[in-house]
Design an enzyme around this catalytic site. Structure first.
Site, PDB file in Angstrom:
ATOM      1  N   HIS A 107      23.592 -11.123   1.941  1.00  0.00           N
ATOM      2  CA  HIS A 107      23.028  -9.943   2.231  1.00  0.00           C
ATOM      3  C   HIS A 107      23.382  -9.729   3.683  1.00  0.00           C
ATOM      4  O   HIS A 107      23.406 -10.742   4.445  1.00  0.00           O
ATOM      5  CB  HIS A 107      21.358 -10.049   2.046  1.00  0.00           C
ATOM      6  CG  HIS A 107      20.651  -8.736   2.347  1.00  0.00           C
ATOM      7  ND1 HIS A 107      20.789  -8.038   3.482  1.00  0.00           N
ATOM      8  CD2 HIS A 107      20.146  -7.835   1.276  1.00  0.00           C
ATOM      9  CE1 HIS A 107      20.083  -6.946   3.408  1.00  0.00           C
ATOM     10  NE2 HIS A 107      19.565  -6.896   2.231  1.00  0.00           N
ATOM     11  N   ARG A 140      15.565  -4.322  10.410  1.00  0.00           N
ATOM     12  CA  ARG A 140      15.311  -3.853  11.563  1.00  0.00           C
ATOM     13  C   ARG A 140      15.240  -4.961  12.634  1.00  0.00           C
ATOM     14  O   ARG A 140      15.024  -4.539  13.923  1.00  0.00           O
ATOM     15  CB  ARG A 140      14.099  -2.795  11.702  1.00  0.00           C
ATOM     16  CG  ARG A 140      14.555  -1.553  10.911  1.00  0.00           C
ATOM     17  CD  ARG A 140      13.347  -0.680  10.644  1.00  0.00           C
ATOM     18  NE  ARG A 140      12.812  -0.248  11.538  1.00  0.00           N
ATOM     19  CZ  ARG A 140      11.850   0.457  11.802  1.00  0.00           C
ATOM     20  NH1 ARG A 140      11.025   0.942  10.532  1.00  0.00           N
ATOM     21  NH2 ARG A 140      11.619   1.285  12.861  1.00  0.00           N
ATOM     22  N   PRO A 163       4.994  -5.564   5.925  1.00  0.00           N
ATOM     23  CA  PRO A 163       3.712  -6.187   5.586  1.00  0.00           C
ATOM     24  C   PRO A 163       2.675  -6.058   6.229  1.00  0.00           C
ATOM     25  O   PRO A 163       2.663  -6.374   7.421  1.00  0.00           O
ATOM     26  CB  PRO A 163       4.420  -7.536   5.297  1.00  0.00           C
ATOM     27  CG  PRO A 163       5.640  -7.609   6.276  1.00  0.00           C
ATOM     28  CD  PRO A 163       5.898  -6.394   7.085  1.00  0.00           C
ATOM     29  N   GLU A 164       1.478  -5.824   5.609  1.00  0.00           N
ATOM     30  CA  GLU A 164       0.142  -5.891   6.260  1.00  0.00           C
ATOM     31  C   GLU A 164      -0.301  -7.146   5.744  1.00  0.00           C
ATOM     32  O   GLU A 164       0.205  -7.992   4.895  1.00  0.00           O
ATOM     33  CB  GLU A 164      -0.756  -4.739   5.930  1.00  0.00           C
ATOM     34  CG  GLU A 164       0.315  -3.476   6.440  1.00  0.00           C
ATOM     35  CD  GLU A 164      -0.854  -2.248   6.398  1.00  0.00           C
ATOM     36  OE1 GLU A 164      -2.006  -2.253   6.500  1.00  0.00           O
ATOM     37  OE2 GLU A 164      -0.183  -1.057   6.232  1.00  0.00           O
TER      38      GLU A 164
END
Length: 291
Positions: A96, A119, A2-3
DNA sequence: CGGTACGCCTGAAGGC
DNA sequence: TGCCTTCAGGCGTACC
């Protein structure tokens, strides 16, 4: 992942947390997270009543009605999910494999805020005083969404680095990442390798306008979903549909039909139009090109 | 000190 | 099919 626009959309999707009281902060695999994100460091947030969710650049912060703050960074693949506690009953952790942490709020406003982050570049950090939080925030430059031409000009004038590298430097300007850096440079017709302090006044003005316009429009469109970005309700964005250069190397420029080029600038893949964004005649650039 | 290179992680995609 | 390489929206650190 996200930015600024994506983080702002996540922030807005968490508004239901306002007024809720934090009951627990848990970490799924403590051995997987940095020291600051360990359970014992997060425990001091328990009892905080959420006043609001704040954002500066790409960072979110849960602000209590008191001095405590919980900083949330999403990294590349971090995703937040907010759902009512009733939905989570019997399934305390969302199903998840990459769920990292979760915050539970009380019965009055019973929510579960969970993080999924394959990640693991994202993190959490608790601040127990406003001054410590403000000092941490001081690492970041002004928020890119509301940058004005004057401030931008002053900030860019301090370095000879390539403008692309400078836009990505969060201490100069907070919130711009690889997608919107390339998009803004294209919109402003500035070459990504141009030294930041050598951009003329017109170029800086165009860049300021492009940044504000692109970021605002991306927020309206729910952010860019390239692969896995979702807001707190699991909804994807649509801003990727109007990208002009990001991910389009080798394709024709939408303005002049020239083939878009791709190279590495500031250790990041960079795409630009050699016709629309040339303006390069300096020695700096000749040295780059002769390599 | 300013600037660059690298590592941290996993998963998707493409080549063979 | 499967193995291997490359690449990805970020950022802190080591090093020049």
């Amino acid at each position: 992942m996200p930015e600024l626009p994506e983080v702002e959309c996540v922030r807005r999707s968490l508004a239901a947390l306002e007024g809720a009281s934090i009951v627990s902060v848990e970490v799924a695999r403590p051995e997987f997270v940095s020291a600051e994100t360990r359970p014992d460091r997060l425990r001091p947030m328990i009892g905080a009543i959420v006043d609001r969710i704040d954002r500066h650049g790409k960072e979110l912060a849960l602000i209590e009605r008191g001095p405590r703050r919980l900083r949330i960074r999403l990294g590349m693949t971090g995703r937040l999910l907010l759902r009512p506690l009733s939905e989570a009953k019997g399934r305390p952790w969302i199903p998840h494999e990459h769920v990292r942490w979760r915050v539970e709020t009380d019965d009055g406003r019973a929510w579960i805020l969970s993080s999924v982050d394959p990640r693991r570049f994202g993190d959490l950090k608790v601040f127990t005083s406003e001054s410590a939080f403000d000092a941490d925030r001081a690492r970041l430059g002004p928020d890119a969404l509301s940058i004005d031409a004057r401030t931008l000009r002053r900030r860019l004038a301090t370095t000879r680095r390539a403008i692309k590298a400078t836009l990505l430097d969060q201490s100069v300007l907070a919130g711009v990442g690889n997608i919107y850096a390339d998009e803004a440079l294209f919109a402003a017709r500035v070459h990504p390798r141009w030294p930041a302090d050598a951009i003329d006044r017109g170029g800086v003005v165009r860049l300021g306008i492009a940044l504000r316009r692109l970021l605002r429009r991306a927020i309206e469109d729910g952010g860019s979903t390239i692969r896995d970005y979702r807001n707190g309700r699991g909804e994807s964005g649509a801003a990727q549909l109007w990208h002009q250069v990001y991910g389009r190397a080798g394709s024709p420029c939408r303005r002049c039909r020239s083939e878009l080029l791709r190279d590495c600038v500031a250790q990041r893949t960079t795409v630009w139009c050699p016709h629309c964004q040339q303006v390069i005649h300096t020695d700096v650039e000749r040295r780059h090109q002769s390599r």
